[in-house]
Design a protein around this motif. Structure first.
Motif, PDB file in Angstrom:
ATOM      1  N   SER A 116     -67.691 -54.722  65.929  1.00  0.00           N
ATOM      2  CA  SER A 116     -66.995 -53.927  64.908  1.00  0.00           C
ATOM      3  C   SER A 116     -67.975 -53.392  63.877  1.00  0.00           C
ATOM      4  O   SER A 116     -69.093 -53.900  63.737  1.00  0.00           O
ATOM      5  N   LYS A 117     -67.539 -52.398  63.132  1.00  0.00           N
ATOM      6  CA  LYS A 117     -68.374 -51.868  62.044  1.00  0.00           C
ATOM      7  C   LYS A 117     -68.654 -52.954  61.009  1.00  0.00           C
ATOM      8  O   LYS A 117     -69.751 -53.053  60.480  1.00  0.00           O
ATOM      9  N   ASP A 118     -67.652 -53.780  60.728  1.00  0.00           N
ATOM     10  CA  ASP A 118     -67.831 -54.843  59.730  1.00  0.00           C
ATOM     11  C   ASP A 118     -68.886 -55.856  60.158  1.00  0.00           C
ATOM     12  O   ASP A 118     -69.601 -56.421  59.334  1.00  0.00           O
ATOM     13  N   ASP A 119     -68.950 -56.109  61.461  1.00  0.00           N
ATOM     14  CA  ASP A 119     -69.905 -57.107  61.962  1.00  0.00           C
ATOM     15  C   ASP A 119     -71.280 -56.501  62.250  1.00  0.00           C
ATOM     16  O   ASP A 119     -72.182 -57.202  62.706  1.00  0.00           O
ATOM     17  N   ARG A 158     -74.936 -55.015  61.813  1.00  0.00           N
ATOM     18  CA  ARG A 158     -76.115 -55.038  60.936  1.00  0.00           C
ATOM     19  C   ARG A 158     -77.267 -54.365  61.666  1.00  0.00           C
ATOM     20  O   ARG A 158     -77.430 -54.551  62.882  1.00  0.00           O
ATOM     21  N   THR A 177     -75.990 -52.313  56.405  1.00  0.00           N
ATOM     22  CA  THR A 177     -74.638 -52.418  56.960  1.00  0.00           C
ATOM     23  C   THR A 177     -74.254 -51.046  57.497  1.00  0.00           C
ATOM     24  O   THR A 177     -74.930 -50.039  57.248  1.00  0.00           O
ATOM     25  N   TYR A 178     -73.133 -51.012  58.213  1.00  0.00           N
ATOM     26  CA  TYR A 178     -72.658 -49.725  58.704  1.00  0.00           C
ATOM     27  C   TYR A 178     -72.377 -48.781  57.530  1.00  0.00           C
ATOM     28  O   TYR A 178     -72.694 -47.595  57.570  1.00  0.00           O
ATOM     29  N   ALA A 179     -71.801 -49.345  56.470  1.00  0.00           N
ATOM     30  CA  ALA A 179     -71.461 -48.524  55.300  1.00  0.00           C
ATOM     31  C   ALA A 179     -72.714 -47.909  54.678  1.00  0.00           C
ATOM     32  O   ALA A 179     -72.679 -46.779  54.190  1.00  0.00           O
TER      33      ALA A 179
END
Lengths: 426, 365
Positions: free
Chosen positions: A119-122, A124, A138-140
């Motif tokens: 996922s995007k949250d996971d 790095r 992070t993805y962000a």
């Protein structure tokens, strides 16, 4: 109503082989019936259900897939090639596509330890090694960096690799389908690497994925800083899981194995790692038993996608669209020639649009076919002046054991009944 | 037209060069911690940089190999079915169909260590201790007749070990050997006197059948990506159901099998098993037996699969794959059948085992 077949006649067209059998048996009967106008066409004279009842409402498919009549236009694998589908490859149905952009849903897949769900949250991304500041993104973070959008082809180094020793697979999907072409959106490696501050001694960049295979590869820093990028969107939407969601590497013009999926780490180094994927695999063995390594760039290549074994001529004599794809990892396609006599005579094809650097180019050749046998070939020329070689020319230099980087001219033998077969010619 | 193309090229080059103007001072990301770098930066180079401290010989390595590698690579690294052969093939590189193994082809032992350490065993990567990796490396070298079985490979001597084909590679030379001759002006007319077909693909007939003929994948059903939106739903359900599965740990097979969320969770966990075990319509034996209808069936009895003697004997003795045996076996296979051929280490989490058993229970014969 919407789940029922609207018209059974329409289904006939989805069974290509059945359609071919029907046409082959009756010559041009089907064509004559539709086009001659001898008897009124009930599709015109009778009110059809779709013209009277109602179709699907909006939201019937919140994310739409191709209509069921196109259900044969899918990726397919060749099961005898690999031990297991988890470490394997399948093929883009290039025979049935047109234009240049490959839809993600049918763009070929190559996994070494399976397609993972990350996922995007996971997610790095680490940059370490010979840099001023090792960093983690992070993805962000990546979404806040200056963004670029560029279109490139990705070709597996083994595309056409099964054809070295002879004509083997009947269909452009299988001979040339380890390729796709997408419009990528993301961030240049230069932007990312400068954020960490690459030190002058760093001449290589080792890249690896988050999956179990990690698929580590070493890329010269010069290439990394020149035109490589990370992508998080393809053809306008998020990458598909099988293509490395949420982030993959894009290495324009170079073999697909370098385009690491689920990219998790980039390490600036002063030497190549010589990982499994750049020593035991993706090296090209010559006739004398020595092997070329670091054969990254994909040379100019083309193929007629239709007519071809999976796309026989079913319409009888008269106007025929011959079409195909051309590409070069060393620049733009400047021209494609088509031969119908196995390479004795060549004529320039029409490019759908001027070739662009390291992206697929579509070509068309409009022909008035009179049922003659054809030995159909295409030949690409790129902006460096390189002309796609014959298989004999390549074998002369490399022998038949190099597996990778087979960019030879392909021949389809089109028979008077419109069927086509993969052949080799003298 | 050619002018237009040149303009396109120029514009692209300009775009390539102009993007990094802002780079360097974005202030995005954070410093990587030493522990994080240590956790991920595990690659090993030919000069030995990156090797962890450790050692092993082929005697120890053989046990680890038999346990964790042999299911696919064979007891003697000879390879099972289509899985990679790791030994043999010496002096075949200049012949038709060369056999490329660690012994006959690979240039560096570091690559062997690096790949095993980071990516093997298949389905359980990054679970080996450094000494186990050194042992496996030694066993593979031993299987290629390159060392004696008591020769110890360690971080001290690995980089100095030279493989037979180390000098067999050269850097891509297409620029000098190919580009000039393939850049001659293209012939357009009278390029050949005659053309003959010299080979037909249909002679070999190795092309997969057309899906619309009923061979291969059913139309519309193949392609993992194509089915993505539909597949997303059960996956989400599986995640939500995980805590529930934990509570239901001691539940019987029948109860678990009735829970669709648990079955969906099990299908996900089963990906760890799917490399060797096939299920569903038309499933055949592979590296492991096919598992349709395995729950509550006798052990060691799937038709056509060559079991270890011990597994076969268990079945003959009347042992069945009931919930208790499945749990024990899935947790640590060798605790139930010491000599099982299954090299899988086991599912540590009870909820994973419950889910997989529920999934297997949902499969018909």
């Amino acid at each position: 109503m919407s789940n029922e077949p609207l018209n059974d006649k329409a289904m006939i067209g989805t069974t290509r082989r059945g359609f071919l059998a029907a046409t082959a048996a009756t010559g041009t009967a089907l064509v004559a019936n539709a086009a001659s106008g001898a008897t009124p066409d009930p599709l015109i004279t009778e009110v059809q259900e779709w013209g009277s009842g109602l179709g699907d409402g909006v939201d019937a498919n919140p994310y739409g897939l191709p209509i069921r009549f196109e259900s044969d236009v899918v990726r397919r694998n060749v099961s005898w090639l690999t031990a297991d589908v988890i470490s394997s490859i399948n093929f883009t149905p290039i025979h049935a596509l047109d234009g240049t952009i490959t839809p993600q849903g049918c763009a070929f897949e190559r996994h070494h330890s399976g397609a993972i769900e990350l996922s995007k949250d996971d997610y790095r991304l680490m940059i370490n090694g010979l840099v001023d500041t090792p960093l983690v993104f992070t993805y962000a973070d990546l979404e806040r960096m200056p963004r670029v959008t560029r279109t490139f082809f990705l070709e597996c180094a083994a595309n056409t690799g099964m054809e070295w020793a002879g004509a083997q697979l009947n269909g452009s999907q299988f001979t040339h389908g380890m390729i796709h072409n997408m419009e990528y959106t993301g961030v240049t490696l230069r932007t990312l690497l400068e954020e960490a501050g690459v030190q002058p001694t760093a001449t290589w960049l080792f890249v690896e994925g988050a999956d179990a295979s990690s698929n580590g590869r070493s890329i010269p820093m010069e290439k990394a800083l020149d035109d490589c990028m990370i992508a998080f969107k393809a053809n306008g939407e998020a990458l598909r899981m099988e293509h490395g969601y949420p982030v993959r590497l894009v290495v324009p013009g170079w073999e697909g194995n370098l385009w690491v999926k689920w990219l998790r780490r980039m390490e600036a180094t002063d030497a190549p790692v010589e990982s499994r994927e750049e020593t035991s695999k993706y090296t090209d063995t010559m006739a004398d038993g020595t092997s070329r390594k670091w054969t990254w760039v994909m040379d100019a290549k083309s193929v007629v996608t239709s007519p071809s074994p999976q796309m026989p001529i079913t319409h009888g004599n008269g106007p025929l669209v011959i079409t195909g794809l051309a590409w070069s990892g060393r620049g733009a396609i400047t021209g494609v020639d088509v031969s119908m006599d196995g390479g004795k005579t060549w004529k320039p094809a029409r490019l759908a649009a001027p070739g662009t650097e390291m992206a697929l180019t579509r070509f068309y050749f409009d022909h008035n076919w009179q049922g003659e046998e054809m030995l159909l070939q295409s030949r690409a020329t790129d902006s460096t002046g390189y002309v796609q070689p014959t298989k004999a020319q390549l074998r002369e230099v490399r022998g038949e054991n190099s597996v990778y980087h087979n960019n030879c001219i392909q021949t389809w033998w089109v028979k008077p009944n419109g069927e086509a077969e993969n052949v080799e010619v003298s | 037209m050619s002018k237009y193309r040149n303009l396109t090229t120029a514009a692209l080059l300009a775009a390539t060069l102009s993007t990094p103007a802002l780079a360097g001072g974005l202030g995005l990301g954070r410093a990587a911690l030493p522990e994080e770098i240590a956790a991920w930066d595990k690659d090993v180079r030919p000069d030995g940089v990156g090797l962890p401290v450790g050692s092993g010989d082929a005697i120890v390595g053989e046990e680890v190999f038999a346990d964790k590698c042999a299911a696919c690579h064979g007891d003697f690294a000879e390879g099972v079915d289509n899985w990679p052969k790791l030994a043999g093939g010496m002096n075949t590189l200049n012949r038709d169909d060369p056999l490329k193994t660690v012994g006959s082809y690979w240039p560096h032992v570091s690559t062997l260590f690096d790949y095993i350490n980071r990516s093997m065993p298949f389905g359980a990567a990054q679970t080996l201790e450094p000494d186990e990796v050194y042992g496996i490396v030694a066993y593979i070298l031993y299987s290629n007749d390159l060392i004696e079985d008591d020769y110890v490979i360690s971080n001290e001597n690995l980089a100095a070990f030279e493989l037979p084909n180390a000098a067999g590679f050269f850097v891509d030379d297409r620029e000098t050997t190919e580009y000039a001759q393939f850049s001659a002006p293209a012939c357009m007319e009278n390029c050949k006197d005659e053309v003959k077909i010299t080979m037909h693909a249909t002679v070999l007939d190795v092309t997969p059948g057309d899906p619309t003929d009923g061979e291969g994948a059913p139309a519309g059903a193949s392609g993992e990506g194509g089915a993505a939106p539909a597949a997303a739903e059960p996956e989400t359900k599986a995640e939500e159901a995980a805590p529930a599965a934990e509570q239901a740990a001691p539940a019987a097979v029948e109860v678990a099998a009735a829970d669709p969320a648990m079955i969906a969770a099990g299908e996900k966990v089963f990906k760890k098993c799917a490399a060797c075990h096939k299920v569903g319509e038309g499933a055949k034996n592979g590296t492991g037996p096919m598992l349709n209808g395995i729950v509550n069936s006798p052990m060691g009895m799937v038709e056509g699969f060559k079991y270890s003697a011990e597994m076969a004997a268990a079945g003959t003795d009347g042992m069945i794959w009931d919930d208790a045996n499945l749990h024990t076996f899935l947790e640590k296979p060798k605790s139930l059948i010491a000599k099982t051929k299954m090299s899988f280490a086991g599912l540590k989490k009870p909820e994973d085992r419950d889910a997989v058993i529920a999934y297997l229970g949902s499969l018909g014969k």
